[in-house]
Design a protein around this motif. Structure first.
Motif, PDB file in Angstrom:
ATOM      1  N   CYS A  13       0.827  -1.203   0.000  1.00  0.00           N
ATOM      2  CA  CYS A  13       0.000   0.000   0.000  1.00  0.00           C
ATOM      3  C   CYS A  13       0.863   1.256   0.000  1.00  0.00           C
ATOM      4  O   CYS A  13       2.088   1.191   0.117  1.00  0.00           O
ATOM      5  CB  CYS A  13      -0.904  -0.016   1.222  1.00  0.00           C
ATOM      6  SG  CYS A  13       0.035   0.104   2.763  1.00  0.00           S
ATOM      7  N   GLN A  14       0.220   2.389  -0.080  1.00  0.00           N
ATOM      8  CA  GLN A  14       0.976   3.639  -0.136  1.00  0.00           C
ATOM      9  C   GLN A  14       1.739   3.920   1.152  1.00  0.00           C
ATOM     10  O   GLN A  14       2.874   4.399   1.109  1.00  0.00           O
ATOM     11  CB  GLN A  14       0.052   4.822  -0.453  1.00  0.00           C
ATOM     12  CG  GLN A  14       0.827   6.127  -0.652  1.00  0.00           C
ATOM     13  CD  GLN A  14      -0.023   7.272  -1.123  1.00  0.00           C
ATOM     14  OE1 GLN A  14      -1.219   7.319  -0.884  1.00  0.00           O
ATOM     15  NE2 GLN A  14       0.586   8.223  -1.805  1.00  0.00           N
ATOM     16  N   CYS A  15       1.152   3.608   2.312  1.00  0.00           N
ATOM     17  CA  CYS A  15       1.821   3.962   3.568  1.00  0.00           C
ATOM     18  C   CYS A  15       2.845   2.931   4.006  1.00  0.00           C
ATOM     19  O   CYS A  15       3.717   3.230   4.816  1.00  0.00           O
ATOM     20  CB  CYS A  15       0.807   4.222   4.675  1.00  0.00           C
ATOM     21  SG  CYS A  15       0.133   2.759   5.488  1.00  0.00           S
ATOM     22  N   GLY A  16       2.746   1.704   3.490  1.00  0.00           N
ATOM     23  CA  GLY A  16       3.719   0.677   3.827  1.00  0.00           C
ATOM     24  C   GLY A  16       3.302  -0.230   4.977  1.00  0.00           C
ATOM     25  O   GLY A  16       4.043  -1.138   5.345  1.00  0.00           O
ATOM     26  N   ALA A  17       2.120  -0.036   5.528  1.00  0.00           N
ATOM     27  CA  ALA A  17       1.653  -0.888   6.622  1.00  0.00           C
ATOM     28  C   ALA A  17       1.318  -2.300   6.137  1.00  0.00           C
ATOM     29  O   ALA A  17       1.332  -3.249   6.925  1.00  0.00           O
ATOM     30  CB  ALA A  17       0.423  -0.263   7.293  1.00  0.00           C
ATOM     31  N   CYS A  77      -5.720  -1.354   2.542  1.00  0.00           N
ATOM     32  CA  CYS A  77      -4.982  -0.989   3.750  1.00  0.00           C
ATOM     33  C   CYS A  77      -5.877  -0.165   4.665  1.00  0.00           C
ATOM     34  O   CYS A  77      -6.386   0.881   4.258  1.00  0.00           O
ATOM     35  CB  CYS A  77      -3.723  -0.202   3.411  1.00  0.00           C
ATOM     36  SG  CYS A  77      -2.898   0.419   4.893  1.00  0.00           S
ATOM     37  N   ALA A  79      -4.955   1.552   7.095  1.00  0.00           N
ATOM     38  CA  ALA A  79      -4.280   2.780   7.538  1.00  0.00           C
ATOM     39  C   ALA A  79      -4.293   3.872   6.473  1.00  0.00           C
ATOM     40  O   ALA A  79      -4.414   5.046   6.798  1.00  0.00           O
ATOM     41  CB  ALA A  79      -2.845   2.468   7.941  1.00  0.00           C
ATOM     42  N   CYS A  80      -4.159   3.491   5.209  1.00  0.00           N
ATOM     43  CA  CYS A  80      -4.058   4.528   4.169  1.00  0.00           C
ATOM     44  C   CYS A  80      -5.102   4.380   3.066  1.00  0.00           C
ATOM     45  O   CYS A  80      -5.267   5.289   2.254  1.00  0.00           O
ATOM     46  CB  CYS A  80      -2.657   4.567   3.567  1.00  0.00           C
ATOM     47  SG  CYS A  80      -2.274   3.185   2.473  1.00  0.00           S
TER      48      CYS A  80
HETATM   49 ZN   LIG Z   1      -1.250   1.642   3.932  1.00  0.00          ZN
END
Ligand SMILES: [Zn+2]
Ligand SMILES: [Zn+2]
Length: 163
Positions: A13-17, A77, A79-80
């Motif tokens: 994902c974009q945030c890396g989580a 994701c 988170a993001c």
């Molecule tokens: Zn993310």
């Protein structure tokens, strides 16, 4: 099917989580114009590649799931919000844009064309410009700092220097 059978593919994902790894050959790559894919991606259509014949591993975190119909769920994701999966009884497909190198899965077919938005075919003919060509009129680009996860696996998450 013309995709190379690379040892593995990675992305997230974009945030890396949430990060994934795919071992084995990718399946069919497509774009879907259906209204559900438009909504799920927040976009005009959703590019997906099947990984039903490969081994998919979540190497950091896991997608949150939304059951979008009685037959399928969509992972993203939490988170993001990056869309990550389409999961149907015949297997899982991953969002091509989430791969570290999205160019590994060029689409071969379009689905759901009855819902294709009328302007989509005209997009390649629109005028275009590189991001940095606009720097004079968008000065914030000069000191922009990206918090997007890099296009490769990382040891630790979240990064310590964040914001
Ligand atoms: Zn993310
Ligand atoms: Zn669809």
């Amino acid at each position: 099917m013309s995709l190379d059978n690379k040892p593995f593919y990675a992305g997230g994902c974009q945030c890396g989580a949430v990060r994934f790894r795919v071992e084995g050959a990718l399946g069919e790559a497509s774009i879907c114009h259906c209204r559900m894919c438009q909504k799920a991606s927040g976009n005009f259509y959703l590019p997906l590649v099947s990984v039903r014949d490969a081994r998919l591993t979540w190497t950091r975190g896991e997608p949150k799931k939304f059951q979008s119909s009685n037959h399928s769920t969509r992972g993203f994701c939490a988170a993001c919000g990056t869309p990550l999966t389409f999961e149907a009884p015949d297997g899982v497909a991953l969002a091509i844009g989430a791969f570290d190198d999205p160019s590994v899965a060029p689409p071969e077919i379009q689905w759901g064309t009855e819902a294709k938005l009328p302007f989509v075919d005209g997009i390649p003919a629109l005028p275009g410009e590189d991001t940095m060509a606009d720097i004079a009129s968008a000065p914030y680009l000069a000191d922009l700092v990206s918090y997007q996860h890099p296009d490769h696996d990382t040891e630790a998450w979240p990064p310590e220097e964040k914001r």
